[in-house]
Design an enzyme around this catalytic site. Structure first.
Site, mmCIF file in Angstrom:
data_model
loop_
_atom_site.group_PDB
_atom_site.id
_atom_site.type_symbol
_atom_site.label_atom_id
_atom_site.label_comp_id
_atom_site.label_asym_id
_atom_site.label_seq_id
_atom_site.Cartn_x
_atom_site.Cartn_y
_atom_site.Cartn_z
ATOM 1 C CG HIS A 52 -7.535 -20.150 -50.271
ATOM 2 N ND1 HIS A 52 -8.197 -21.040 -49.988
ATOM 3 C CD2 HIS A 52 -8.245 -19.918 -51.456
ATOM 4 C CE1 HIS A 52 -9.466 -21.450 -50.047
ATOM 5 N NE2 HIS A 52 -9.478 -20.480 -50.692
ATOM 6 C CB ALA A 128 -19.310 -20.462 -52.561
ATOM 7 C CG ASP A 236 -13.049 -11.118 -44.455
ATOM 8 O OD1 ASP A 236 -13.035 -12.082 -43.382
ATOM 9 O OD2 ASP A 236 -13.982 -11.216 -45.865
ATOM 10 C CG ASP A 262 -11.697 -18.470 -50.005
ATOM 11 O OD1 ASP A 262 -11.564 -19.036 -51.131
ATOM 12 O OD2 ASP A 262 -12.464 -18.553 -49.842
#
Length: 375
Positions: A52, A128, A236, A262
């Site tokens: 992804h 988003a 992250d 991502d």
């Protein structure tokens, strides 16, 4: 031959081990004239597999060929030797054209396939993605994207509770494409239905879905409890609290966890203004958010950073991290006969890390992308 490293194999870590490369493959035998690279004090692991990823290096997988190749190269420099290109919500005509472009690069071996994230997602959990471009998962439109990808569609993220969702999941399963539950407002019961219909992946678990509740457990509980489901995690330090990461990892285990990035354009670049599909993103201190509304907009993560964080901060065993970054996603993609582990006959996709788990070398199909001898 790379010799003297801690070599992480499917059976465990071999201290002071070695891996021999013959052409593009890992070899069981060592030629008499083999060049030896001293890797003592380092870790040697398989190349990373990212399911992804929307872009990096200042370029997007929604852009022209030059941008797509730039993004691929950026992530290869960070150890991702197998990469699925993810699109974002856009007009169907735009997605169909981009699918054609990406499928050509997949046919050439630059990409492992295509992941369509949107437009078949919930406006309640759009993240988003442009709300005005969202639509229900009509199986005919899903089929249009599959056809446009010319056999290179790997995954489609759906809000399976929407009209047409379950029929679309069944369609994807029939065509050998992964149906992923994500950007969803589904209940626990609706998510169980989706899994029974053939959904096998949780798109960035916890993110863009209802929170885990004690009376209304929602999709998270259903996705974690079912052994058929692989859960994506963005490690992250922004998308997930360490306790949420530990909960998922402990419950699903490395065999059902796939670390993903991502990533968007800013991965490997830095702060600034970028575009994610038709939406403008501001990256500040490494965190990407939409200019309008402030939603988190993908990440700036690279998988070498995800590796280091998992080992040094989250204290996950190295072997389990390797599984989540390589073996598990490779198996999910049906590519584990070629990539995902250090075994004779497989592609010579290798990542060399120093004692602090900082990246020092990357090899893809027998050629150095980052040559440790030049570092």
């Amino acid at each position: 031959m790379l010799a003297g490293a801690h070599v992480v194999l499917p059976t465990g870590t071999v201290p002071e081990g070695s891996v021999t490369v013959d052409g593009t493959r890992i070899s069981a035998a060592t030629p008499a004239d083999a060049q030896v690279i001293d890797a003592r004090g380092h870790w040697l692991v398989p190349g990373f597999v990212d399911l992804h990823n929307h872009g990096g290096g200042g370029a997007s997988f929604s852009g022209p060929v030059e941008d797509v190749l730039k993004a691929i190269r950026a992530h290869r420099r960070h150890g991702t030797t197998t990469l699925v290109a993810s699109t974002v919500t856009d007009d169907m005509d735009v997605l169909v054209r981009q699918a054609g472009l990406l499928s050509e690069l997949a046919e050439q071996g630059d990409l492992a396939g295509i992941h369509f994230e949107g437009p078949f997602i919930s406006p309640c959990r759009k993240g988003a993605h442009s709300e005005k471009l969202l639509r229900d998962p009509d199986p005919e439109e899903v089929r249009k994207l599959i056809d446009a990808a010319r056999g290179r569609a790997r995954m489609v993220t759906l809000a399976t509770e929407l009209p047409g969702g379950l029929d679309s999941v069944r369609l994807l399963a029939e065509h050998g494409v992964i149906a992923a539950v994500g950007h969803t407002d589904a209940t626990y019961e609706q998510t169980v239905e989706a899994i029974e219909a053939g959904a096998t992946v949780a798109t960035h678990l916890f993110n863009a879905m209802p929170a885990l509740g004690h009376r209304a457990p929602g999709p998270i509980a259903a996705l974690l409890e079912d052994e058929r489901v692989t859960v994506e995690l963005i490690n992250d330090g922004v998308h997930l609290h360490p306790a949420a990461l530990e909960l998922a990892f402990r419950h699903a285990g490395p065999g059902r966890v796939a670390f993903i990035t991502d990533a968007m354009d800013a991965a490997g670049i830095g702060d600034g203004r970028y575009m994610l599909g038709p939406l403008e993103v501001e990256v500040s201190e490494g965190v990407a958010r939409l200019v309008e509304g402030g939603s988190i907009a993908g990440s700036t993560l690279t998988l070498d950073r995800a590796f280091k964080r998992a080992v040094t901060i989250d204290r996950i065993p190295v072997e389990d991290v390797v599984a989540a970054l390589s073996a598990t996603p490779a198996r999910l993609l049906g590519m584990d006969d070629r990539v995902g582990s250090l075994e004779p006959g497989k592609d010579a996709d290798l990542v060399l890390l120093d004692e602090n788990f900082d990246l020092k070398g990357v090899m893809r199909r027998g050629k150095w992308v980052v040559d440790p001898r030049l570092a």
